[in-house]
Design a protein around this motif. Structure first.
Motif, PDB file in Angstrom:
ATOM      1  N   GLY A  15      -0.719   8.473  -4.396  1.00  0.00           N
ATOM      2  CA  GLY A  15      -2.121   8.193  -4.657  1.00  0.00           C
ATOM      3  C   GLY A  15      -2.357   6.715  -4.909  1.00  0.00           C
ATOM      4  O   GLY A  15      -3.186   6.338  -5.742  1.00  0.00           O
ATOM      5  N   ALA A  16      -1.649   5.863  -4.159  1.00  0.00           N
ATOM      6  CA  ALA A  16      -1.704   4.421  -4.400  1.00  0.00           C
ATOM      7  C   ALA A  16      -2.560   3.701  -3.372  1.00  0.00           C
ATOM      8  O   ALA A  16      -2.448   2.488  -3.222  1.00  0.00           O
ATOM      9  N   GLY A  17      -3.421   4.441  -2.651  1.00  0.00           N
ATOM     10  CA  GLY A  17      -4.210   3.840  -1.596  1.00  0.00           C
ATOM     11  C   GLY A  17      -5.672   3.701  -1.905  1.00  0.00           C
ATOM     12  O   GLY A  17      -6.497   3.648  -0.996  1.00  0.00           O
ATOM     13  N   SER A  18      -6.029   3.620  -3.186  1.00  0.00           N
ATOM     14  CA  SER A  18      -7.429   3.449  -3.557  1.00  0.00           C
ATOM     15  C   SER A  18      -7.718   1.986  -3.826  1.00  0.00           C
ATOM     16  O   SER A  18      -6.862   1.251  -4.318  1.00  0.00           O
ATOM     17  N   LEU A  39       4.411   2.592  -2.034  1.00  0.00           N
ATOM     18  CA  LEU A  39       3.069   3.117  -2.287  1.00  0.00           C
ATOM     19  C   LEU A  39       2.775   4.191  -1.241  1.00  0.00           C
ATOM     20  O   LEU A  39       2.838   3.925  -0.041  1.00  0.00           O
ATOM     21  N   MET A  40       2.432   5.375  -1.691  1.00  0.00           N
ATOM     22  CA  MET A  40       2.188   6.508  -0.789  1.00  0.00           C
ATOM     23  C   MET A  40       0.744   6.966  -0.895  1.00  0.00           C
ATOM     24  O   MET A  40       0.192   7.095  -1.993  1.00  0.00           O
ATOM     25  N   ASP A  41       0.128   7.227   0.245  1.00  0.00           N
ATOM     26  CA  ASP A  41      -1.249   7.709   0.273  1.00  0.00           C
ATOM     27  C   ASP A  41      -1.563   8.180   1.688  1.00  0.00           C
ATOM     28  O   ASP A  41      -0.808   7.915   2.630  1.00  0.00           O
ATOM     29  N   ILE A  42      -2.697   8.855   1.850  1.00  0.00           N
ATOM     30  CA  ILE A  42      -3.142   9.248   3.189  1.00  0.00           C
ATOM     31  C   ILE A  42      -4.094   8.218   3.781  1.00  0.00           C
ATOM     32  O   ILE A  42      -4.404   8.267   4.964  1.00  0.00           O
ATOM     33  N   ILE A  66       3.821   3.982   2.592  1.00  0.00           N
ATOM     34  CA  ILE A  66       4.228   5.272   3.148  1.00  0.00           C
ATOM     35  C   ILE A  66       2.978   6.129   3.293  1.00  0.00           C
ATOM     36  O   ILE A  66       2.353   6.508   2.296  1.00  0.00           O
ATOM     37  N   VAL A  67       2.609   6.425   4.510  1.00  0.00           N
ATOM     38  CA  VAL A  67       1.447   7.273   4.764  1.00  0.00           C
ATOM     39  C   VAL A  67       1.919   8.721   4.805  1.00  0.00           C
ATOM     40  O   VAL A  67       2.791   9.086   5.602  1.00  0.00           O
ATOM     41  N   GLY A  68       1.363   9.547   3.934  1.00  0.00           N
ATOM     42  CA  GLY A  68       1.781  10.946   3.903  1.00  0.00           C
ATOM     43  C   GLY A  68       1.023  11.732   2.860  1.00  0.00           C
ATOM     44  O   GLY A  68       0.329  11.168   2.006  1.00  0.00           O
ATOM     45  N   ASN A  96       0.758  10.413  -9.136  1.00  0.00           N
ATOM     46  CA  ASN A  96      -0.597  10.002  -9.468  1.00  0.00           C
ATOM     47  C   ASN A  96      -1.652  10.585  -8.530  1.00  0.00           C
ATOM     48  O   ASN A  96      -2.827  10.660  -8.885  1.00  0.00           O
ATOM     49  N   ALA A  97      -1.266  11.005  -7.333  1.00  0.00           N
ATOM     50  CA  ALA A  97      -2.233  11.475  -6.335  1.00  0.00           C
ATOM     51  C   ALA A  97      -3.062  12.638  -6.867  1.00  0.00           C
ATOM     52  O   ALA A  97      -2.554  13.542  -7.535  1.00  0.00           O
ATOM     53  N   GLY A  98      -4.354  12.594  -6.543  1.00  0.00           N
ATOM     54  CA  GLY A  98      -5.215  13.685  -6.968  1.00  0.00           C
ATOM     55  C   GLY A  98      -6.564  13.611  -6.274  1.00  0.00           C
ATOM     56  O   GLY A  98      -6.949  12.574  -5.744  1.00  0.00           O
ATOM     57  N   ILE A  99      -7.260  14.735  -6.264  1.00  0.00           N
ATOM     58  CA  ILE A  99      -8.623  14.779  -5.742  1.00  0.00           C
ATOM     59  C   ILE A  99      -9.534  15.345  -6.824  1.00  0.00           C
ATOM     60  O   ILE A  99      -9.136  16.214  -7.597  1.00  0.00           O
TER      61      ILE A  99
END
Length: 273
Positions: A15-18, A39-42, A66-68, A96-99
């Protein structure tokens, strides 16, 4: 070394792509402290910007994008593998990723697919990422798993975000016990209230300047990732209460408590299987 307490450490943050999120702030804090950070995020576009920012504070080889998706077992395994091969190891996993949730009058308004998606990312994601990383962490005899959950009042107020985060916190409390003596610890880190991130909608009437700012996550995550935090396990740390001016014992007394509120349960001798 004093200026770079995380020199030699490698972290993976989901969740590091914000553009204004806690994942970004934690990545920058770890890179600044000397760690190499994946850093991983979509969100590939913003992820690349955050990686570039991390490289600016940590050096050219300090950050990896890392995109995933955290709820994909294949993506989780690939993220761990790419972190180890690209940055030379893995010591710290920050889930940390979340919606977020939308405001609803009742659960009968919630589309089932939205429930499933939220639980998949916010609750299953931390398990899948931890499951992918734990073999490596246990084998090296040192590691950190840090889960970003939320406050109790949010857990019992918002659907489906609340139940998903309470599941995450319960997971951290359980695995902390299972990991005792392994050199790997599991803890919770939360900002401590409504935080000025992209989770706050543009139609929200709250003053963003009056909210907790995501920068509060920086100091406690850098400490949790360090050797100084050896032995800290199964705790929840409230970042907005973290005071670097206090000695560490007082700091923890003010900002930390057991994860998942075990004090609210029955005493161990009265618990069943």
């Amino acid at each position: 070394m004093a200026d770079k307490p995380l020199d030699g450490k490698v972290a993976l943050i989901t969740g590091a792509g914000s553009s204004m999120g806690m994942g970004r702030e934690m990545a920058l804090a770890l890179a600044e402290a000397g760690a190499r950070v994946a850093l991983m995020d979509i969100n590939a576009e913003q992820l690349e910007r955050n990686v570039n920012d991390a490289r600016e504070v940590g050096g050219d080889g300090s950050a990896l994008p890392i995109v995933g998706s955290v709820h994909s077992w294949d993506d989780a395994q690939r993220a761990v593998s790419e972190t180890i091969s690209g940055l030379g190891g893995l010591h710290v996993l920050v889930n940390n990723a979340g919606i977020p949730s939308r405001r609803l009058a009742g659960f009968w308004e919630l589309p089932p697919e939205e429930w499933v998606q939220t639980i998949s990312v916010n609750a299953s994601g931390p398990f899948i990422m931890a499951r992918a990383a734990i073999g490596h962490l246990r084998e090296q005899g040192w590691g950190r798993i840090v889960g970003v959950t939320t406050s109790l009042d949010t857990m019992i107020r918002n659907l489906p975000y609340g139940p998903s985060k309470s599941a995450h916190e319960s997971f951290v409390a359980i695995i902390a016990k299972q990991l005792e003596g392994s050199g790997v610890t599991a803890n919770v880190l939360i900002p401590g209230g409504a935080t000025n991130t992209n989770f706050i909608s543009n139609v929200d009437v709250r003053d963003r300047d009056a909210l907790i700012q995501p920068v509060v996550m920086r100091a406690p995550i850098a400490w949790l990732a360090s050797d100084e935090a050896d032995g800290i396990n199964g705790r929840r740390i409230i970042a907005s209460k973290w005071d670097e001016n206090l000695p560490i014992e007082q700091r923890l007394e003010v900002a930390a408590a057991p994860a998942a509120w075990p004090q609210l349960g029955r005493p161990p001798e009265e618990q069943g299987p």
